[in-house]
Design an enzyme around this catalytic site. Structure first.
Site, short mmCIF file in Angstrom:
data_model
loop_
_atom_site.label_atom_id
_atom_site.label_comp_id
_atom_site.label_asym_id
_atom_site.label_seq_id
_atom_site.Cartn_x
_atom_site.Cartn_y
_atom_site.Cartn_z
N CYS A 1 -0.44 4.03 2.28
CA CYS A 1 -0.15 3.78 3.69
C CYS A 1 1.31 4.06 4.03
O CYS A 1 1.61 4.67 5.07
CB CYS A 1 -0.46 2.33 4.05
SG CYS A 1 -2.10 1.75 3.58
N ASP A 2 2.23 3.61 3.19
CA ASP A 2 3.64 3.56 3.56
C ASP A 2 4.57 4.40 2.69
O ASP A 2 5.77 4.48 2.98
CB ASP A 2 4.13 2.10 3.51
CG ASP A 2 3.35 1.22 4.49
OD1 ASP A 2 3.00 1.71 5.57
OD2 ASP A 2 3.10 0.05 4.15
N CYS B 1 0.84 -1.21 0.00
CA CYS B 1 0.00 0.00 0.00
C CYS B 1 0.87 1.25 0.00
O CYS B 1 1.46 1.62 1.03
CB CYS B 1 -0.92 -0.01 1.22
SG CYS B 1 -1.97 1.46 1.34
#
Length: 316
Positions: free
Chosen positions: A136-137, A133
């Site tokens: 997300c990261d 992701c």
């Protein structure tokens, strides 16, 4: 005794559904499944959860949801559903420990699993540079070099997103053509022409390289000659080769689309309703687009409210 509500799954959608259902006095049972906490427990750092301005781990966030649900007297069963019959009323299910339950309503929040490459080194660095992701990261790789593997919409979207964060983005694909939409491919080549993305087609990843700090590189080999390889120095690898929805249990019972459970069968009253009234679905088991913890939680809330309305109208 037939339960009012059973929730299957313990990710953000499942726990949020339990919190709302418990507050509505539905006395829910939540069956965690084999992967308690869902995919999120593998995320090392979360910085986009509203209200948490400091970094929180996925494990910690899911533990907080677990505590919240249990504080409201949700009965949490660490078990796995192996059989379910949605054709009969009340609904009937059996768990791996051979417990049998019947329920007037079911919320399915079994999520989806990211499809991985299957490399031993992949699991070793999961959460330490290996991610599925970018939203997300990606932030953790600001001004660094990263790689994305895949050739569909998700892979190109991840590469485009990362190109605005990372110093360099390698896109690794085993073919020289893309399955993605043409408009995304055009955007990709615009970035390639501006030297923001480096294309590595006809290559596969043979090894993920790293140390105690996490990922430091990947070894990619030509699909035509395994001895023809390159080492890419990167801090993060984003795998975007698809997801596998955890829906096998419900096949031939619920309407699906490529394994994702279809909802919105009664959008004016119960927008999380599946093709069977009284059965609701939330989170990544229905969502192949956003795949965020917050959207999963939101749909878990919706499913609990829908279940409450259904029970008031048809069961109470």
């Amino acid at each position: 005794m037939t339960k009012k509500l059973i929730i299957i799954g313990s990710g953000p959608a499942g726990y949020t559904a339990a919190i709302y259902a418990a507050r509505a006095n539905l006395n829910p049972i939540l069956i965690t499944g084999d992967n308690a906490g869902g995919q999120l427990i593998n995320t090392d750092k979360i910085e986009n959860w509203p209200g948490d301005h400091t970094t929180i781990s996925g494990f910690e966030l899911m533990h907080r949801m677990y505590i919240h649900a249990t504080k409201l007297n949700t009965y949490i069963l660490n078990d796995h559903v192996i059989t379910i019959d949605l054709k009969r009323k009340p609904f009937f299910l059996i768990t791996k420990t051979k417990k049998e339950y019947t329920a007037h309503t079911i919320i399915i929040a079994t999520g989806a699993l990211a499809r991985y490459l299957g490399l031993p080194s992949e699991k070793k660095f999961q959460g330490r540079g290996v991610s599925t992701c970018a939203i997300c990261d990606g932030f953790f790789h600001k001004n660094k070099s990263v790689a994305v593997v895949g050739g569909g919409n998700t892979a190109i979207e991840e590469a485009l997103y990362l190109s605005n964060i990372a110093n360099k983005v390698y896109l690794i694909h085993r073919r020289n053509t893309f399955r993605a939409e043409k408009i995304l491919v055009k955007r990709l080549y615009d970035k390639i022409n501006n030297n923001q993305i480096v294309l590595c087609t006809n290559y596969i990843i043979s090894e993920i390289i790293g140390d105690t700090s996490g990922v430091t590189g990947v070894k990619i080999c030509s699909i035509n000659n395994i001895n023809n390889y390159k080492i890419l120095n990167i801090s993060g690898l984003f795998i975007a080769i698809g997801n596998i929805p955890n829906s096998n249990l419900f096949k031939n019972q619920l309407d699906m689309n490529n394994g994702y459970i279809k909802v919105n069968y009664n959008i004016h009253e119960n927008s999380t309703q599946t093709s069977i009234p009284g059965v609701f679905a939330a989170g990544d088991i229905v969502d192949h687009i956003y795949r965020q913890a917050i959207t999963a939680s939101a749909s878990g809330c919706m499913a609990a409210l829908d279940a409450e309305r259904y029970i008031e109208k048809y069961i109470s």
